[in-house]
Design an enzyme around this catalytic site. Structure first.
Site, PDB file in Angstrom:
ATOM      1  N   GLN A 261       0.854  -1.199   0.000  1.00  0.00           N
ATOM      2  CA  GLN A 261       0.000   0.000   0.000  1.00  0.00           C
ATOM      3  C   GLN A 261       0.884   1.242   0.000  1.00  0.00           C
ATOM      4  OE1 GLN A 261      -3.425  -0.577   3.054  1.00  0.00           O
ATOM      5  NE2 GLN A 261      -1.864  -2.032   3.600  1.00  0.00           N
TER       6      GLN A 261
ATOM      7  N   HIS B 188      -1.614   1.610  -4.103  1.00  0.00           N
ATOM      8  CA  HIS B 188      -2.008   3.015  -3.954  1.00  0.00           C
ATOM      9  C   HIS B 188      -1.146   3.961  -4.785  1.00  0.00           C
ATOM     10  CE1 HIS B 188      -4.109   1.968   0.118  1.00  0.00           C
ATOM     11  NE2 HIS B 188      -4.835   1.676  -0.927  1.00  0.00           N
TER      12      HIS B 188
ATOM     13  N   CYS C 285       0.685  19.500 -22.320  1.00  0.00           N
ATOM     14  CA  CYS C 285      -0.613  19.949 -22.857  1.00  0.00           C
ATOM     15  C   CYS C 285      -1.154  21.142 -22.066  1.00  0.00           C
ATOM     16  CB  CYS C 285      -1.626  18.798 -22.844  1.00  0.00           C
ATOM     17  SG  CYS C 285      -2.266  18.414 -21.202  1.00  0.00           S
TER      18      CYS C 285
ATOM     19  N   GLU D 261       1.578  -3.611  17.090  1.00  0.00           N
ATOM     20  CA  GLU D 261       0.397  -3.697  17.964  1.00  0.00           C
ATOM     21  C   GLU D 261      -0.760  -4.410  17.275  1.00  0.00           C
ATOM     22  OE1 GLU D 261      -1.253   0.771  17.640  1.00  0.00           O
ATOM     23  OE2 GLU D 261       0.723   0.599  18.593  1.00  0.00           O
TER      24      GLU D 261
HETATM   25  P1  OAD Z   1      -1.342   3.055   9.021  1.00  0.00           P
HETATM   26  O1  OAD Z   1      -0.614   4.279   9.435  1.00  0.00           O
HETATM   27  O2  OAD Z   1      -2.822   3.096   9.051  1.00  0.00           O
HETATM   28  O3  OAD Z   1      -0.876   1.829   9.927  1.00  0.00           O
HETATM   29  C1  OAD Z   1       0.483   1.550  10.156  1.00  0.00           C
HETATM   30  C2  OAD Z   1       0.585   0.268  10.975  1.00  0.00           C
HETATM   31  O4  OAD Z   1       1.957  -0.037  11.115  1.00  0.00           O
HETATM   32  C3  OAD Z   1       0.003   0.364  12.385  1.00  0.00           C
HETATM   33  O5  OAD Z   1      -0.856  -0.749  12.603  1.00  0.00           O
HETATM   34  C4  OAD Z   1       1.230   0.298  13.298  1.00  0.00           C
HETATM   35  O6  OAD Z   1       0.955  -0.386  14.521  1.00  0.00           O
HETATM   36  C5  OAD Z   1       2.191  -0.500  12.440  1.00  0.00           C
HETATM   37  N1  OAD Z   1       3.630  -0.277  12.692  1.00  0.00           N
HETATM   38  C6  OAD Z   1       4.261   0.874  13.015  1.00  0.00           C
HETATM   39  N2  OAD Z   1       5.595   0.695  13.086  1.00  0.00           N
HETATM   40  C7  OAD Z   1       5.830  -0.611  12.788  1.00  0.00           C
HETATM   41  C8  OAD Z   1       6.996  -1.421  12.682  1.00  0.00           C
HETATM   42  N3  OAD Z   1       8.232  -0.923  12.874  1.00  0.00           N
HETATM   43  N4  OAD Z   1       6.849  -2.722  12.367  1.00  0.00           N
HETATM   44  C9  OAD Z   1       5.613  -3.248  12.177  1.00  0.00           C
HETATM   45  N5  OAD Z   1       4.472  -2.538  12.263  1.00  0.00           N
HETATM   46  C10 OAD Z   1       4.566  -1.231  12.551  1.00  0.00           C
HETATM   47  O7  OAD Z   1      -0.793   2.657   7.566  1.00  0.00           O
HETATM   48  P2  OAD Z   1      -1.468   1.742   6.442  1.00  0.00           P
HETATM   49  O8  OAD Z   1      -2.215   0.622   7.032  1.00  0.00           O
HETATM   50  O9  OAD Z   1      -0.411   1.446   5.461  1.00  0.00           O
HETATM   51  O10 OAD Z   1      -3.162   5.551   1.601  1.00  0.00           O
HETATM   52  O11 OAD Z   1      -2.498   2.762   5.802  1.00  0.00           O
HETATM   53  C11 OAD Z   1      -3.244   2.373   4.677  1.00  0.00           C
HETATM   54  C12 OAD Z   1      -3.412   3.531   3.730  1.00  0.00           C
HETATM   55  O12 OAD Z   1      -3.966   4.648   4.434  1.00  0.00           O
HETATM   56  C13 OAD Z   1      -2.113   4.055   3.157  1.00  0.00           C
HETATM   57  O13 OAD Z   1      -1.693   3.350   2.015  1.00  0.00           O
HETATM   58  C14 OAD Z   1      -2.437   5.480   2.819  1.00  0.00           C
HETATM   59  C15 OAD Z   1      -3.316   5.858   3.990  1.00  0.00           C
HETATM   60  O14 OAD Z   1      -4.264   6.830   3.751  1.00  0.00           O
HETATM   61  C16 OAD Z   1      -2.604   6.227   0.569  1.00  0.00           C
HETATM   62  O15 OAD Z   1      -1.526   6.755   0.588  1.00  0.00           O
HETATM   63  C17 OAD Z   1      -3.444   6.270  -0.632  1.00  0.00           C
END
Ligand code: OAD
Length: 235
Positions: A95, A113, A142, A207
């Site tokens: 993502q 994404h 353009c 978490e």
């Molecule tokens: P989030 O910011 O929602 O979640 C990040 C996750 O990573 C959380 O569950 C944290 O607990 C976990 N985390 C943090 N540090 C970590 C580490 N060192 N090792 C393992 N886990 C860790 O991010 P996404 O789920 O990627 O969309 O968010 C989904 C989408 O929402 C993104 O792609 C973005 C956003 O809006 C777009 O950019 C289009």
């Protein structure tokens, strides 16, 4: 705890989110210090905001491009690339828009994404690379504004990319979610698809998440540490 041996699975999907890049210094989106707690996505990450004030939206994205450019792939990205190079049955779906998997050496990455490193002209329906951190122009030849080739809030995920990701999830027998909160759809459907098709699901996260209950094994810790343990116990 005995970890499942990756080599005993025929099709493995690694599905990454912002937590994968956290150890590189790229902020996640949600929670304390998350991008969406500092910036309202309604002002910076949706088509309406872009139509209203493209320069403001571009300033935010140029800031992100410069910040990500200064970050390096972390040990977790490198491990994923190593795993892909060693086991042909691994597919990578991300993502993330930061390009860090590719910089770590992963050459086959399904980017759900989009990417900070591509731009799109809506008028000409043309997508181009924008790898130079200093964009030579924010306008297409353009005359129309270029926009980042990213799935903003309210946008649809590219239909072919989503179809490919869904097929990979449906065909896999192991699905590993890494560093994603599992709240953004349709991406968050992928573990559900994998589960409905009988895959074994592992969640790697610091978490618990809203998707934790879907997973057969929840491994708490940093992505790079947990991946190293899984990889060390493979084959
Ligand atoms: P989030 O910011 O929602 O979640 C990040 C996750 O990573 C959380 O569950 C944290 O607990 C976990 N985390 C943090 N540090 C970590 C580490 N060192 N090792 C393992 N886990 C860790 O991010 P996404 O789920 O990627 O969309 O968010 C989904 C989408 O929402 C993104 O792609 C973005 C956003 O809006 C777009 O950019 C289009």
């Amino acid at each position: 705890m005995k970890l499942p041996d990756l080599c005993s699975f025929e099709n493995i999907v690694i599905f990454t989110g912002a937590g994968m890049s956290a150890e590189s210094g790229v902020p996640t989106y949600r929670g304390a210090g998350g991008i969406w707690s500092e910036y309202r996505y309604q002002e910076y990450a949706c088509q309406q905001a872009f139509d209203l004030d493209p320069e403001k939206v571009w300033k935010f994205h140029e800031l992100r491009r410069r910040m990500v450019h200064q970050c390096q792939p972390n040990a977790g990205h490198v491990l994923v690339a190593e795993m892909q190079a060693s086991l042909e049955q691994i597919s990578l779906i991300t993502q993330n828009i930061d390009g860090l998997h590719q910089r770590a050496g992963s050459d086959s990455v399904t980017e759900l994404h989009g990417s900070l490193w591509r731009v799109r002209c809506e008028q000409e329906k043309k997508v181009s690379d924008a790898l130079d951190v200093n964009m030579p122009s924010l306008k297409c030849e353009c005359g129309a504004w270029l926009r980042p080739d990213i799935t903003w809030f309210g946008d649809s995920v590219d239909i072919f990319t989503m179809e490919l990701a869904t097929t990979l999830a449906a065909q896999c027998d192991m699905f590993i979610s890494i560093g994603t909160s599992g709240v953004v759809f349709p991406a968050a459907n992928l573990p559900i698809v994998a589960k409905n098709h009988g895959a074994f699901l592992i969640e790697i996260n610091t978490e618990a998440t809203e998707a934790s209950h879907l997973h057969d094994l929840e491994l708490r810790g940093k992505a790079s540490d947990v991946l190293a343990k899984i990889w060390n116990s493979a084959c």
